[in-house]
Design an enzyme around this catalytic site. Structure first.
Site, PDB file in Angstrom:
ATOM      1  N   LYS A  96     -18.651 -20.141 -11.215  1.00 24.29           N
ATOM      2  CA  LYS A  96     -19.377 -20.206 -12.487  1.00 24.29           C
ATOM      3  C   LYS A  96     -20.679 -20.992 -12.309  1.00 24.29           C
ATOM      4  O   LYS A  96     -21.704 -20.647 -12.913  1.00 24.29           O
ATOM      5  CB  LYS A  96     -18.491 -20.861 -13.550  1.00 24.29           C
ATOM      6  CG  LYS A  96     -19.133 -21.092 -14.895  1.00 24.29           C
ATOM      7  CD  LYS A  96     -19.202 -19.840 -15.771  1.00 24.29           C
ATOM      8  CE  LYS A  96     -19.922 -20.119 -17.075  1.00 24.29           C
ATOM      9  NZ  LYS A  96     -19.789 -19.077 -18.068  1.00 24.29           N
ATOM     10  N   LYS A 122     -24.747 -28.620 -20.045  1.00 24.53           N
ATOM     11  CA  LYS A 122     -23.479 -29.104 -19.486  1.00 24.53           C
ATOM     12  C   LYS A 122     -23.205 -28.405 -18.155  1.00 24.53           C
ATOM     13  O   LYS A 122     -22.885 -29.058 -17.152  1.00 24.53           O
ATOM     14  CB  LYS A 122     -22.338 -28.820 -20.456  1.00 24.53           C
ATOM     15  CG  LYS A 122     -20.947 -29.035 -19.868  1.00 24.53           C
ATOM     16  CD  LYS A 122     -19.823 -28.783 -20.863  1.00 24.53           C
ATOM     17  CE  LYS A 122     -19.631 -27.339 -21.262  1.00 24.53           C
ATOM     18  NZ  LYS A 122     -18.970 -26.472 -20.244  1.00 24.53           N
ATOM     19  N   THR A 165     -15.333 -24.139 -19.000  1.00 26.88           N
ATOM     20  CA  THR A 165     -16.234 -24.376 -17.871  1.00 26.88           C
ATOM     21  C   THR A 165     -16.296 -25.876 -17.613  1.00 26.88           C
ATOM     22  O   THR A 165     -16.823 -26.629 -18.445  1.00 26.88           O
ATOM     23  CB  THR A 165     -17.644 -23.847 -18.161  1.00 26.88           C
ATOM     24  OG1 THR A 165     -17.564 -22.458 -18.447  1.00 26.88           O
ATOM     25  CG2 THR A 165     -18.567 -24.058 -16.962  1.00 26.88           C
TER      26      THR A 165
HETATM   27  N1  NDP Z   1     -19.859 -19.757 -26.017  1.00 26.96           N
HETATM   28  C1  NDP Z   1     -20.040 -18.995 -24.946  1.00 26.96           C
HETATM   29  O1  NDP Z   1     -20.787 -17.992 -24.984  1.00 26.96           O
HETATM   30  C2  NDP Z   1     -19.371 -19.325 -23.664  1.00 26.96           C
HETATM   31  C3  NDP Z   1     -18.701 -20.532 -23.515  1.00 26.96           C
HETATM   32  N2  NDP Z   1     -18.104 -20.845 -22.333  1.00 26.96           N
HETATM   33  C4  NDP Z   1     -17.405 -22.109 -22.155  1.00 26.96           C
HETATM   34  O2  NDP Z   1     -16.197 -22.037 -22.853  1.00 26.96           O
HETATM   35  C5  NDP Z   1     -15.842 -23.303 -23.386  1.00 26.96           C
HETATM   36  C6  NDP Z   1     -15.655 -23.190 -24.869  1.00 26.96           C
HETATM   37  O3  NDP Z   1     -16.862 -22.724 -25.449  1.00 26.96           O
HETATM   38  P1  NDP Z   1     -16.930 -22.350 -27.006  1.00 26.96           P
HETATM   39  O4  NDP Z   1     -15.719 -21.655 -27.403  1.00 26.96           O
HETATM   40  O5  NDP Z   1     -18.242 -21.700 -27.190  1.00 26.96           O
HETATM   41  O6  NDP Z   1     -16.963 -23.788 -27.652  1.00 26.96           O
HETATM   42  P2  NDP Z   1     -16.518 -24.265 -29.107  1.00 26.96           P
HETATM   43  O7  NDP Z   1     -17.057 -25.610 -29.309  1.00 26.96           O
HETATM   44  O8  NDP Z   1     -16.823 -23.198 -30.106  1.00 26.96           O
HETATM   45  O9  NDP Z   1     -14.928 -24.309 -28.955  1.00 26.96           O
HETATM   46  C7  NDP Z   1     -14.237 -25.347 -28.306  1.00 26.96           C
HETATM   47  C8  NDP Z   1     -12.960 -25.512 -29.063  1.00 26.96           C
HETATM   48  O10 NDP Z   1     -12.102 -26.372 -28.359  1.00 26.96           O
HETATM   49  C9  NDP Z   1     -11.561 -27.317 -29.255  1.00 26.96           C
HETATM   50  N3  NDP Z   1     -11.256 -28.577 -28.569  1.00 26.96           N
HETATM   51  C10 NDP Z   1     -12.118 -29.357 -27.865  1.00 26.96           C
HETATM   52  N4  NDP Z   1     -11.465 -30.429 -27.409  1.00 26.96           N
HETATM   53  C11 NDP Z   1     -10.194 -30.339 -27.827  1.00 26.96           C
HETATM   54  C12 NDP Z   1      -9.069 -31.176 -27.655  1.00 26.96           C
HETATM   55  N5  NDP Z   1      -9.123 -32.331 -26.967  1.00 26.96           N
HETATM   56  N6  NDP Z   1      -7.920 -30.754 -28.208  1.00 26.96           N
HETATM   57  C13 NDP Z   1      -7.845 -29.618 -28.901  1.00 26.96           C
HETATM   58  N7  NDP Z   1      -8.885 -28.782 -29.095  1.00 26.96           N
HETATM   59  C14 NDP Z   1     -10.046 -29.158 -28.554  1.00 26.96           C
HETATM   60  C15 NDP Z   1     -12.625 -27.525 -30.286  1.00 26.96           C
HETATM   61  O11 NDP Z   1     -12.081 -28.069 -31.452  1.00 26.96           O
HETATM   62  P3  NDP Z   1     -12.998 -28.557 -32.689  1.00 26.96           P
HETATM   63  O12 NDP Z   1     -12.815 -27.422 -33.664  1.00 26.96           O
HETATM   64  O13 NDP Z   1     -12.389 -29.838 -33.145  1.00 26.96           O
HETATM   65  O14 NDP Z   1     -14.404 -28.707 -32.174  1.00 26.96           O
HETATM   66  C16 NDP Z   1     -13.178 -26.131 -30.438  1.00 26.96           C
HETATM   67  O15 NDP Z   1     -12.487 -25.381 -31.388  1.00 26.96           O
HETATM   68  C17 NDP Z   1     -16.940 -24.256 -22.967  1.00 26.96           C
HETATM   69  O16 NDP Z   1     -16.570 -24.941 -21.792  1.00 26.96           O
HETATM   70  C18 NDP Z   1     -18.099 -23.337 -22.685  1.00 26.96           C
HETATM   71  O17 NDP Z   1     -18.990 -23.897 -21.726  1.00 26.96           O
HETATM   72  C19 NDP Z   1     -18.132 -19.979 -21.284  1.00 26.96           C
HETATM   73  C20 NDP Z   1     -18.770 -18.764 -21.390  1.00 26.96           C
HETATM   74  C21 NDP Z   1     -19.438 -18.357 -22.567  1.00 26.96           C
END
Ligand code: NDP
Ligand code: NDP
Ligand code: NDP
Lengths: 288, 288, 288, 288
Positions: free
Chosen positions: D172, D240, D97
């Protein structure tokens, strides 16, 4: 007397630069639209330069009053930015209202070059600039502000050193937050006065001496009652400033419900055509 | 010098009555809890009566400063109310903050009996009452206010005749609406100043001279910063007053989003134990 | 089958009474404007009475669906009120949305006369009344609601006994508070969709199946997009209901910032001429 | 079956990638913290790569579900970004998102390299990702979405093509705006229910079938009543997302008073320690 480069000759910058010239300093001015710089030189002497860098060459101090974070970034650290041409021991004063983040970034860059930096947003509006009675809220080191103070006195009635780099900008945010509340309260007071059919002059006489008093009440009640808004501090600038405060609050954890709400109400006034009107036009969404 | 019945010897009424006595008027006082009336007489002379009606007998003027619509109704038109015992040609002044509706109802009843009525809520708080520097915002006829003015001058620095019956109360609502906005803005400004780690004294110095200035900023910034709220105008009273304004707005069609919101924020401060604290305790819901 | 007096034949009451008649009950109806009562009898049989008291004579149950606290007070305990003519062992059901205070006052009066009372405001709107699919949220004793249930089933799809006297009204307030939030969120969603130039049908398809879903989204998105509001639950009624909730919150100490704000936004829509329009017209203050 | 690079193995990404592997696709995964990638491969097969670029080499499609604008920028166009290693004719799907601006910027960069891009933020939360029942709201060309659909079907129950590049992100935002209103209304409804001393189960039964119904009411009422918030969609993410909507509204001119207010209320819940709690923890600032 100092050699000063002045960047940005808008509503605020032009009269500030004029006061500096009148105080005997020698000025090189620069403005994005060059005709403003030419006109200024014609009226007030000095010379103009095509770029911030050119203006800054040989200056003891560079003073900016441009628009936004991007503008300040460009005139200082852009390809033609003033910092390219400033030597150690010089001074940079920024009167633009911008983020604390950019103020700190500039001060950091200045430190690397030996340039003393002051973030010094002002209040007092166009009238304050014209009359040389601005209030400057300053961030930076004691030395930087000590060096800047004699120059700023040309157009300021009050100069307060609030704290380190960025503190000037943060203080300006405090100022705008307080104003947002005052103006929404005042807008509702004006609107209620009309809806209740009261005599506005009598009401003002009755309430302006006590706990409800504010600068805005004293200075804007009559114009708000008459629906006059084509003057003053523009809503577009106010939204920029509230945006800066709300962004900073995201970082420092503060909750600003009223500032956030008023910011949205201003969006409604912008949609009504009020973008360039005084912030007191906030009352329009209630009265029209 | 006049014979005056004074009804309601609370925070505001007691010092007002004292100023009248000091000015040479002859007073009969009455208070719901009789011990306050006895204590007042012991301190300031005059006599006390068991009911408003008894106090009013033979008086040239009856002055009330009680609490709510119901209280005013009772002391004027209740079974033991003052109006039972007032003759044509006498004067009734109400300093209680109440609805415009009850002010008009009393004036109407007064008219039938030949009693001149003034609705004259005050601002200036306890300090204003003690020092005799209140501001009275008055509704009623020119004659009624003309008759009331010399009496009110005993404790008022400013007396404004705003309009017909009820206009005093409506003006007080305007006053409270404006204050609500000022205080929410100020609360957020104080809260942000802390969150940003700024020096509060420096910030106040920088912003209190300009467009963000307000009586509340000048008089409450320091106490809000220190978390001192056990003085001043109580939140319970403020909610009563905002409730009056919001009720009136329902009738006159005004929209008061900020006043409505702040009224709810005060509910949160009441829940935190702030009901008797100064209205500036609004900041507590942000700072704690 | 019961002898029923039905008081108030408006948008809601008329079809409710019709369902009772269709279920075989014998009805005497009364309405402030008598022509509605005459028309109802012409269409659905039974008889009409000139006063609530007259209607109530000999009835097993009196059911009211009038407008406000004052209306309910008048039809029950006024000089010509139904309670004058009801005997011990009869039943009173109030479907009007009113304060919990008046519901309790009526129940108290009923208790003294041996009349079982139920406060049973409904949701489901005009359509629910026409189709006999209302939801009734009930306050009162187990016995009272037990007696009322078979009658209410004529027009209700859901009957919930929430708690003691007044609990039905309090539950209706909960309902309206929740709706206010949903509708403001939906209004901003609709407004943003337009401002962003998105295809409304596609957006609805994408968001209506998940965490943003609401009855209002499913049933009002299209009409809000098309600007159709001349149907449904009127803003004037909604403001009355929010007023009841805000008054009750003053007593129970709850803080309702969003409900208070939306109530004021509705004042703006009333000022735009939307008083009789559906509550979804809340979006008008953003879109016009 | 496709060769897929999956970037970001967080709460959402990990189960999405798992569904793709289960559907028979061949996966190379990458995550900022490499241990998550190693663990994923151990559990679900495929291989992991040290950088987005390395993961993308030879892939038919690259799918990202990282955190913010900066994260997406880095994994696509950073020095080690996937776009360095993607050839014409491949596909990029972003489930993060983020802003519409970055979605458009990526699509633009994709266009120059012949990479088809889809912005496809999802709703449905962790449960939806685990169960493969997400809703994907998509922006991009018909062809790009056509190509992406079969892959997204591995974890989506609903895939809607809303409009051009960025339209998925804008949709969204609409979703989150609507949720903010629903949740504030629901929080006040829950809070009022408690303050009024009503039985929460009975109230839910009475109000959840009608015009006040929402997904949040059906799914969160009980947990809000019990004060359980350690699950679901985190407040940090919600802020966010509301920040993205408010930023976009600054550009498209929409006024979002309630979204702005709720965003600030969330700041208060963050200050209470609720940053990682479900968005329904909004009620905490009223209940505690
Ligand atoms: N959680 C939810 O219920 C929902 C979430 N979303 C959206 O989805 C997205 C992800 O959410 P969510 O999965 O919960 O978040 P998390 O923080 O659990 O997961 C994000 C992942 O992305 C990785 N990451 C971030 N930056 C980088 C980078 N530069 N290179 C490689 N890997 C990277 C992180 O790595 P690291 O392990 O190092 O942190 C982490 O594993 C967000 O934008 C959120 O707003 C949308 C709907 C529902
Ligand atoms: N107006 C007011 O009452 C107050 C304003 N301020 C703040 O002061 C700042 C200036 O406001 P104001 O004077 O009203 O604004 P104006 O728009 O009138 O003036 C800004 C000036 O800066 C010039 N400028 C902008 N960017 C550049 C650049 N990159 N290089 C060179 N020149 C540039 C503009 O040039 P061009 O002619 O091309 O547009 C313009 O002349 C703002 O940050 C505002 O928020 C603070 C207090 C009060
Ligand atoms: N305090 C302030 O700063 C300001 C207050 N006001 C307004 O002035 C009014 C009075 O405020 P304040 O003096 O602070 O309040 P207090 O509660 O201190 O005083 C009210 C007094 O009125 C008496 N009273 C109430 N009802 C009756 C009655 N039926 N018969 C006889 N006496 C009665 C009370 O008696 P008992 O001793 O039995 O309680 C009490 O002594 C309020 O309407 C308030 O909103 C306006 C401006 C400032």
């Amino acid at each position: 007397m100092a050699r000063i480069a002045f960047l940005g000759l808008g509503v605020m910058g032009a009269p500030m630069a004029r006061h500096l010239a009148a105080a005997g300093h020698s000025l090189v001015v620069h403005n994005r639209s060059p005709e403003k710089a030419r006109a200024w030189v014609q009226a007030h002497g000095g010379s103009h330069a095509a770029t911030p860098a050119a203006a800054a060459g040989g200056a003891d101090a560079v003073i900016a009053c441009v628009g936004t974070d991007e503008d300040v970034d460009r005139v200082t650290q852009g390809p033609d930015g003033a910092f390219r041409n400033m030597s150690a021991g010089t001074l940079f004063i920024d009167h633009t209202t911008v983020s604390a983040r950019i103020a700190r970034k500039i001060a950091e860059a200045g430190r690397r070059q030996g340039i003393a930096c002051v973030d010094a947003p002002v209040s007092g509006g166009q009238a304050g600039a014209e009359n040389g009675t601005l209030a400057a809220m300053c961030g930076g080191t004691e030395e930087a502000i000590g060096a800047a103070r004699p120059l700023m006195e040309a157009y300021s009635a009050r100069i307060v050193h609030v704290g380190p780099d960025g503190a000037g900008q943060l203080t300006k945010m405090v100022n705008q937050i307080a104003i947002a509340g005052v103006l929404q309260g005042l807008s509702e007071a004006v609107h209620f006065t009309k809806a209740a059919g009261l005599d506005p002059d009598k009401v003002l006489e009755a309430v302006s001496g006590g706990a409800a008093q504010s600068w805005q009440m004293v200075n804007r009640w009559d114009t708000m009652m008459r629906g006059e808004f084509d003057f003053g501090f523009a809503i577009d600038w106010m939204r920029k400033d509230l945006g800066l405060a709300l962004d900073e609050a995201r970082r420092n954890g503060a909750s600003l419900p009223m500032a956030a709400l008023v910011d949205q109400f201003y969006a409604e006034v912008q949609a009504m055509g009020g973008a360039r009107q005084d912030t007191s036009a906030l009352v329009r969404r209630l009265n029209e």
